[in-house]
Design a protein around this motif. Sequence first.
Motif, PDB file in Angstrom:
ATOM      1  N   GLU A 142      19.123  -4.190 -57.630  1.00  0.00           N
ATOM      2  CA  GLU A 142      19.467  -3.608 -56.319  1.00  0.00           C
ATOM      3  C   GLU A 142      18.248  -3.373 -55.739  1.00  0.00           C
ATOM      4  N   ASP A 143      17.141  -2.890 -56.482  1.00  0.00           N
ATOM      5  CA  ASP A 143      15.819  -2.491 -56.205  1.00  0.00           C
ATOM      6  C   ASP A 143      15.186  -3.631 -55.339  1.00  0.00           C
ATOM      7  N   ILE A 144      15.257  -4.815 -55.591  1.00  0.00           N
ATOM      8  CA  ILE A 144      14.881  -6.076 -55.290  1.00  0.00           C
ATOM      9  C   ILE A 144      15.331  -6.565 -53.885  1.00  0.00           C
ATOM     10  N   HIS A 145      16.775  -6.492 -54.141  1.00  0.00           N
ATOM     11  CA  HIS A 145      17.410  -6.872 -52.921  1.00  0.00           C
ATOM     12  C   HIS A 145      17.095  -5.848 -51.723  1.00  0.00           C
ATOM     13  N   ASP A 146      17.006  -4.625 -51.853  1.00  0.00           N
ATOM     14  CA  ASP A 146      16.990  -3.464 -51.095  1.00  0.00           C
ATOM     15  C   ASP A 146      15.278  -3.468 -50.499  1.00  0.00           C
ATOM     16  N   MET A 147      14.689  -4.238 -51.248  1.00  0.00           N
ATOM     17  CA  MET A 147      13.124  -4.123 -50.668  1.00  0.00           C
ATOM     18  C   MET A 147      12.750  -4.943 -49.663  1.00  0.00           C
ATOM     19  N   PRO A 148      12.135  -4.489 -48.683  1.00  0.00           N
ATOM     20  CA  PRO A 148      11.564  -5.171 -47.611  1.00  0.00           C
ATOM     21  C   PRO A 148      10.509  -6.243 -47.985  1.00  0.00           C
ATOM     22  N   TRP A 149      10.773  -7.448 -47.361  1.00  0.00           N
ATOM     23  CA  TRP A 149       9.990  -8.568 -47.799  1.00  0.00           C
ATOM     24  C   TRP A 149       8.556  -8.791 -48.220  1.00  0.00           C
ATOM     25  N   LYS A 150       7.869  -7.780 -46.985  1.00  0.00           N
ATOM     26  CA  LYS A 150       6.448  -7.542 -47.076  1.00  0.00           C
ATOM     27  C   LYS A 150       6.121  -6.979 -48.618  1.00  0.00           C
ATOM     28  N   ASP A 151       6.898  -5.966 -49.052  1.00  0.00           N
ATOM     29  CA  ASP A 151       6.610  -5.154 -50.133  1.00  0.00           C
ATOM     30  C   ASP A 151       6.899  -6.042 -51.418  1.00  0.00           C
ATOM     31  N   LEU A 152       8.056  -7.012 -51.064  1.00  0.00           N
ATOM     32  CA  LEU A 152       8.414  -7.743 -52.495  1.00  0.00           C
ATOM     33  C   LEU A 152       7.495  -9.178 -52.430  1.00  0.00           C
ATOM     34  N   GLU A 153       6.808  -9.240 -51.383  1.00  0.00           N
ATOM     35  CA  GLU A 153       5.545 -10.397 -51.509  1.00  0.00           C
ATOM     36  C   GLU A 153       4.566  -9.805 -52.534  1.00  0.00           C
ATOM     37  N   ASP A 154       4.207  -8.544 -52.487  1.00  0.00           N
ATOM     38  CA  ASP A 154       3.294  -8.010 -53.194  1.00  0.00           C
ATOM     39  C   ASP A 154       3.884  -7.817 -54.795  1.00  0.00           C
ATOM     40  N   GLU A 155       5.080  -7.567 -54.730  1.00  0.00           N
ATOM     41  CA  GLU A 155       5.704  -7.561 -56.208  1.00  0.00           C
ATOM     42  C   GLU A 155       5.670  -8.996 -56.628  1.00  0.00           C
ATOM     43  N   ILE A 156       6.102  -9.879 -56.050  1.00  0.00           N
ATOM     44  CA  ILE A 156       5.753 -11.375 -56.572  1.00  0.00           C
ATOM     45  C   ILE A 156       4.275 -11.625 -57.016  1.00  0.00           C
ATOM     46  N   LYS A 157       3.260 -11.298 -56.301  1.00  0.00           N
ATOM     47  CA  LYS A 157       1.911 -11.543 -56.728  1.00  0.00           C
ATOM     48  C   LYS A 157       1.469 -10.843 -58.041  1.00  0.00           C
ATOM     49  N   ARG A 158       2.342  -9.520 -58.239  1.00  0.00           N
ATOM     50  CA  ARG A 158       1.952  -9.121 -59.564  1.00  0.00           C
ATOM     51  C   ARG A 158       2.714  -9.546 -60.648  1.00  0.00           C
ATOM     52  N   TRP A 159       3.830 -10.161 -60.388  1.00  0.00           N
ATOM     53  CA  TRP A 159       4.690 -10.913 -61.234  1.00  0.00           C
ATOM     54  C   TRP A 159       4.102 -12.037 -61.762  1.00  0.00           C
ATOM     55  N   ILE A 160       3.503 -13.033 -60.716  1.00  0.00           N
ATOM     56  CA  ILE A 160       2.829 -14.193 -61.135  1.00  0.00           C
ATOM     57  C   ILE A 160       1.598 -13.798 -62.287  1.00  0.00           C
ATOM     58  N   ARG A 161       1.048 -12.748 -61.914  1.00  0.00           N
ATOM     59  CA  ARG A 161      -0.311 -12.628 -62.708  1.00  0.00           C
ATOM     60  C   ARG A 161       0.180 -12.147 -64.193  1.00  0.00           C
ATOM     61  N   PHE A 222       7.443 -19.793 -48.948  1.00  0.00           N
ATOM     62  CA  PHE A 222       6.288 -19.963 -49.580  1.00  0.00           C
ATOM     63  C   PHE A 222       6.149 -19.145 -51.163  1.00  0.00           C
ATOM     64  N   LYS A 223       6.517 -17.806 -50.897  1.00  0.00           N
ATOM     65  CA  LYS A 223       6.217 -17.203 -51.999  1.00  0.00           C
ATOM     66  C   LYS A 223       7.231 -17.601 -53.095  1.00  0.00           C
ATOM     67  N   ILE A 224       8.624 -18.170 -52.894  1.00  0.00           N
ATOM     68  CA  ILE A 224       9.324 -18.748 -53.800  1.00  0.00           C
ATOM     69  C   ILE A 224       8.941 -19.896 -54.346  1.00  0.00           C
ATOM     70  N   ILE A 225       8.011 -20.715 -53.738  1.00  0.00           N
ATOM     71  CA  ILE A 225       7.590 -21.880 -54.189  1.00  0.00           C
ATOM     72  C   ILE A 225       6.508 -21.414 -55.135  1.00  0.00           C
ATOM     73  N   GLU A 226       5.699 -20.418 -55.007  1.00  0.00           N
ATOM     74  CA  GLU A 226       4.942 -19.986 -55.981  1.00  0.00           C
ATOM     75  C   GLU A 226       5.491 -19.614 -57.404  1.00  0.00           C
ATOM     76  N   VAL A 227       6.602 -18.793 -57.171  1.00  0.00           N
ATOM     77  CA  VAL A 227       7.514 -18.491 -58.400  1.00  0.00           C
ATOM     78  C   VAL A 227       7.698 -19.773 -59.081  1.00  0.00           C
TER      79      VAL A 227
END
Length: 444
Positions: A142-161, A222-227
Amino acid sequence: MWLKHSNDVKSSTDIVSASNSNSNSTVDSPQLVITTDISSVLEQLGTFVKTLQQENLNLIQMVLDHVKNYCEEHSPLVVTDPNFMMDALKQETIKGLEETAKVMVSAGFEKDFSEVYNSCRRECLDKCLMHSLFVLKKLSSEDIHDMPWKDLEDEIKRWIRAFNVTLKILFHGERQLCDRVFSGFSSAADFSFIEICRVSTTQLLNFADSIATVSRSPECLFKIIEVFETFRDLIPEFESLFCDQYGVSLKNEAIIWKKIGKAIRSIFTELEYLLDQNMTTGTYRSSCLHPITQHVMNYLRVVSKSRQTLEQVFDDSSLSGKILNIMDVLESNLEAKAKCCEDPSLGHIFLMNNNTYIVQMTKDNELGILLGDEWFRKHTQKIWHYHEQFQKTFGTMQPTLVEDFFPLFYNKQQIDEIHEWKGSEGSKAYGGNVHETLTKYISQ
């Protein structure tokens, strides 16, 4: 006194001192004692685990120092010493845990030992991933789905690392440590390793699973491709680490990467749908390059740089076919707008402008490869066709329209030079918003 396996226990606990006066660490390892009393062995285990917890602080700092450049400067993750996690812990502590495990597992107390040991190692993993270098948050779906995409992009960067470091460094270190501590008890080592890694693995996989369902907006691609690429590249590591009977369930969960591929395909479908919904019905009074043409072509050009990955995503279906479909819908969109121009000549100028830009954006790049030479020849001929049609209708254009719009279309010399164009510098990095543009111009 232990009555079970008393002879084995006596021989197993006949251990020399494990003190180390030469160690540079500020943490002193406890001394192994000879005992066959369960309470004493458990007390000894607690002492070794407490020492291990203190040494974990040094281990975590070494891991963070090792991956700092990768996390902060986006340099490649290089593991120069696969044993550096083991080397960060005092060998006396590891030896003490190994001998204590030997006593307890042999005497039938494997579960008791594992629960204490596993809890200590899970705590170490958690502290490492929650550190400020990763700041990996425990987010619900629910947190992920409610998060603005810009903030979620930052979370994706952290997740990839975090995902890269976890599978390439942290889990390998835990695997080595389990094999050493449970030396001679491979099944116990396998089970303990899975129990240590299960929570962190599930957290990482659940995040990716939520990303796969978060949005179908073209800007998310673009970020989903990175995932997807991260998963694809780490599958061999995943399969190597979780290859035993206890790791089957975690290994099966890694098929999430296929779900991510499905999400990518759905984004292409969404783009096609948005273009199809953007057909003009009212009067159109412009012969310039349309924002939709510019955004879509810049978007596709950047997307096509991931051609090899996308061809894996589309697998049995055709990436080229999907791109061709999108181009067909874009062409229909432009033709519909041209028909709404208040003067036929304006419509031909409009089509010349937009199709010239389209051809220009496919010259000498991955997008052109996907579309193919036949498509390129066909659309070059279309520009000439629109030019000829304009010449036939130009005499009927109102003088005021000639004055306003004639300077805005590509002249014959530009059309003649179409084969010399090398593309647009502006498409090197896509910074637009296709969804916003299509919505803005839905009736224009």
